[in-house]
Enzyme design. Structure first.
Site, PDB file in Angstrom:
ATOM      1  CD  GLN A 123      -0.387  -1.585   3.010  1.00 33.93           C
ATOM      2  OE1 GLN A 123      -0.179  -2.508   2.218  1.00 33.93           O
ATOM      3  NE2 GLN A 123      -0.591  -1.777   4.307  1.00 33.93           N
ATOM      4  CD  GLN A 161      23.582  -9.489   5.010  1.00 34.21           C
ATOM      5  OE1 GLN A 161      22.644  -9.415   4.240  1.00 34.21           O
ATOM      6  NE2 GLN A 161      23.927  -8.475   5.796  1.00 34.21           N
ATOM      7  CG  HIS A 175      18.819  -9.054   6.875  1.00 35.64           C
ATOM      8  ND1 HIS A 175      18.274  -7.829   7.170  1.00 35.64           N
ATOM      9  CD2 HIS A 175      20.139  -8.828   6.643  1.00 35.64           C
ATOM     10  CE1 HIS A 175      19.217  -6.895   7.140  1.00 35.64           C
ATOM     11  NE2 HIS A 175      20.355  -7.474   6.817  1.00 35.64           N
ATOM     12  CD  GLU A 212      22.103  -7.050  -0.408  1.00 33.01           C
ATOM     13  OE1 GLU A 212      21.528  -6.010  -0.054  1.00 33.01           O
ATOM     14  OE2 GLU A 212      21.821  -8.176   0.070  1.00 33.01           O
ATOM     15  CG  HIS A 213      26.127  -7.307   1.515  1.00 38.27           C
ATOM     16  ND1 HIS A 213      24.830  -7.779   1.704  1.00 38.27           N
ATOM     17  CD2 HIS A 213      26.074  -5.977   1.714  1.00 38.27           C
ATOM     18  CE1 HIS A 213      24.042  -6.765   2.017  1.00 38.27           C
ATOM     19  NE2 HIS A 213      24.768  -5.651   2.028  1.00 38.27           N
ATOM     20  CG  HIS A 248      15.855  12.923 -39.434  1.00 36.30           C
ATOM     21  ND1 HIS A 248      14.565  12.505 -39.472  1.00 36.30           N
ATOM     22  CD2 HIS A 248      16.292  12.721 -38.151  1.00 36.30           C
ATOM     23  CE1 HIS A 248      14.199  12.057 -38.279  1.00 36.30           C
ATOM     24  NE2 HIS A 248      15.240  12.183 -37.455  1.00 36.30           N
TER      25      HIS A 248
END
Length: 427
Positions: free
Chosen positions: A186, A255, A258, A322-323, A415
């Site tokens: 939302q 990690q 998470h 990502e890392h 053109h």
């Protein structure tokens, strides 16, 4: 974590797959929420916030007085730590500003490129089990440096309808005054389409769960820009015989905690390291408050042993983490060979956590292999580059014939004529 010893490159693609979840029902749910909010605005946002977050909100906007007064219950140590992060993130990102340079490509032809801030940006800051005030720092600081005129923030409400105080305190430090206590799909929908209360923005930033990620991907198809595809967090540790098993285990768990859909990967050339790391993981897990989440993540995670560093680097580049933590001797030499990663951490004393919070680099990064083509968030993410060119009569004379010939060769006579009609007046 499962151990894979000396897998053939032929099976790497399958081995490096991220966790896959059935998203068919998810996508239908997300599309329904997007359409409802696009049609019914605040009323739909209020309804979904009640049904999904179990919070009834009459007013989504966080009062400015609450933002200004935030911090009264925050301990000084945390305030000081946040200020350290603000200082470092600001310094690192300010250096990304570039001076516009005019280039004379031919006599009488000057071209240049100008960075123009994106006027309206929306920042999504995850809440839930871990309100990520650090993400607000990572997004709002480069937005401010870039010069974005309107910066709005959406973040999920707590059960009492309020927003996490540390998020509000970070916002007050950065001069953010427009915050809405809505989360999930939302929030993405409200910023994408605009409602009676929440302004529409031109680009949306911020990580989130699978629903948020799906929502961002859908609204991108409708012309609303997003920062990048960013799903569940992940880390890859590349380690050799010099690695400290306790350090490696701690990095993997940082990690894994998470959430259950995160993934961690250990790639090593030292086969005895895997058992040492797994033993350390068991010991460190015992005292983690988020033990259950980490354990679920570890079921998706792997230890991969390879015969030499050349193959290990090739596999790490194929994974595009990502890392990426390089826990090896001479990490700088290895880092030179890394082509695919969101953010790289070199050496035993560079834990990924410092990049998440305070070293200065940005922690909003591409996941799920998108680091092969995407960069992490930077000041450039908050600007658009507009090119300019200006020709004198001499410049058009110098280049006009070439343009006319090329246009004619493509069959685009209008053109060609736009150039030739000018050249005719200069003869």
């Amino acid at each position: 974590m499962k151990i894979f010893e000396y897998p053939s490159p032929l099976v790497w693609k399958e081995l490096l797959q991220r966790p896959v979840f059935d998203s068919s029902g998810l996508q239908a749910t997300v599309q329904n929420i997007l359409k409802e909010i696009q049609r019914n605005g605040d009323e739909a946002v209020r309804s979904f916030t009640l049904s999904l977050d179990k919070v009834l909100l009459n007013d989504f906007a966080v009062p400015e007085s609450a933002i200004v007064s935030a911090g009264s219950n925050i301990i000084p140590e945390l305030k000081n730590a946040i200020q350290v992060a603000v200082n470092n993130i600001t310094l690192f990102h300010e250096k990304q500003l570039q001076t516009d340079e005019k280039i004379e490509t031919m006599p009488g032809i000057v071209c240049w490129r100008k960075s123009v801030p994106i006027e309206k940006v929306g920042l999504y800051i995850p809440g839930g089990s871990a309100p990520l005030f650090s993400t607000l720092l990572m997004l709002a600081i480069p937005a401010k440096i870039a010069g974005c005129k309107e910066v709005i923030v959406c973040t999920p409400p707590r059960k009492d309808g309020t927003v996490d105080e540390v998020i509000l305190y970070a916002a007050s430090l950065l001069g953010i005054k427009t915050i809405f206590s809505i989360g999930g799909v939302q929030a993405i929908a409200a910023m994408a389409y605009g409602t009676e209360t929440i302004p529409q923005v031109y680009k949306i930033f911020g990580p989130g769960n699978q629903y948020v990620t799906a929502a961002k991907q859908f609204i991108q198809q409708e012309g609303i820009a997003i920062d990048m595809p960013a799903g569940p967090s992940e880390v890859c540790v590349l380690a050799d015989e010099t690695a400290n098993a306790a350090f490696v285990a701690a990095d993997l768990l940082s990690q894994a905690e998470h959430g259950p859909d995160s993934q961690v990967l250990l790639v090593t050339t030292h086969d005895s390291l895997t058992n040492l790391v797994l033993a350390e993981i068991e010991n460190q897990l015992k005292v983690l408050p988020r033990k259950a989440l980490a354990e679920k993540s570890l079921t998706n995670s792997k230890c991969i042993v390879l015969p030499n560093m050349k193959e290990a680097i090739a596999l790490v580049n194929a994974y595009a983490a990502e890392h990426l933590i390089i826990h090896c001797k001479q990490p700088e030499l290895i880092a030179e060979q890394i082509t695919n990663a969101g953010s790289v951490f070199l050496g035993a004393y560079s834990p990924e956590s410092v990049g998440d919070y305070a070293s200065g680099t940005n922690h909003t990064l591409p996941t799920n292999g998108f680091a092969k083509a995407y960069s992490g968030v930077s000041v450039d993410s908050f600007v658009k580059k507009i090119t300019f060119q200006q020709l004198s009569q001499q410049g058009l004379t110098n280049i006009g014939t070439s343009v006319a010939v090329m246009a004619a060769a493509e069959g685009l006579d209008a053109h060609r004529n736009a150039v030739q009609i000018r050249l005719n007046t200069l003869q």
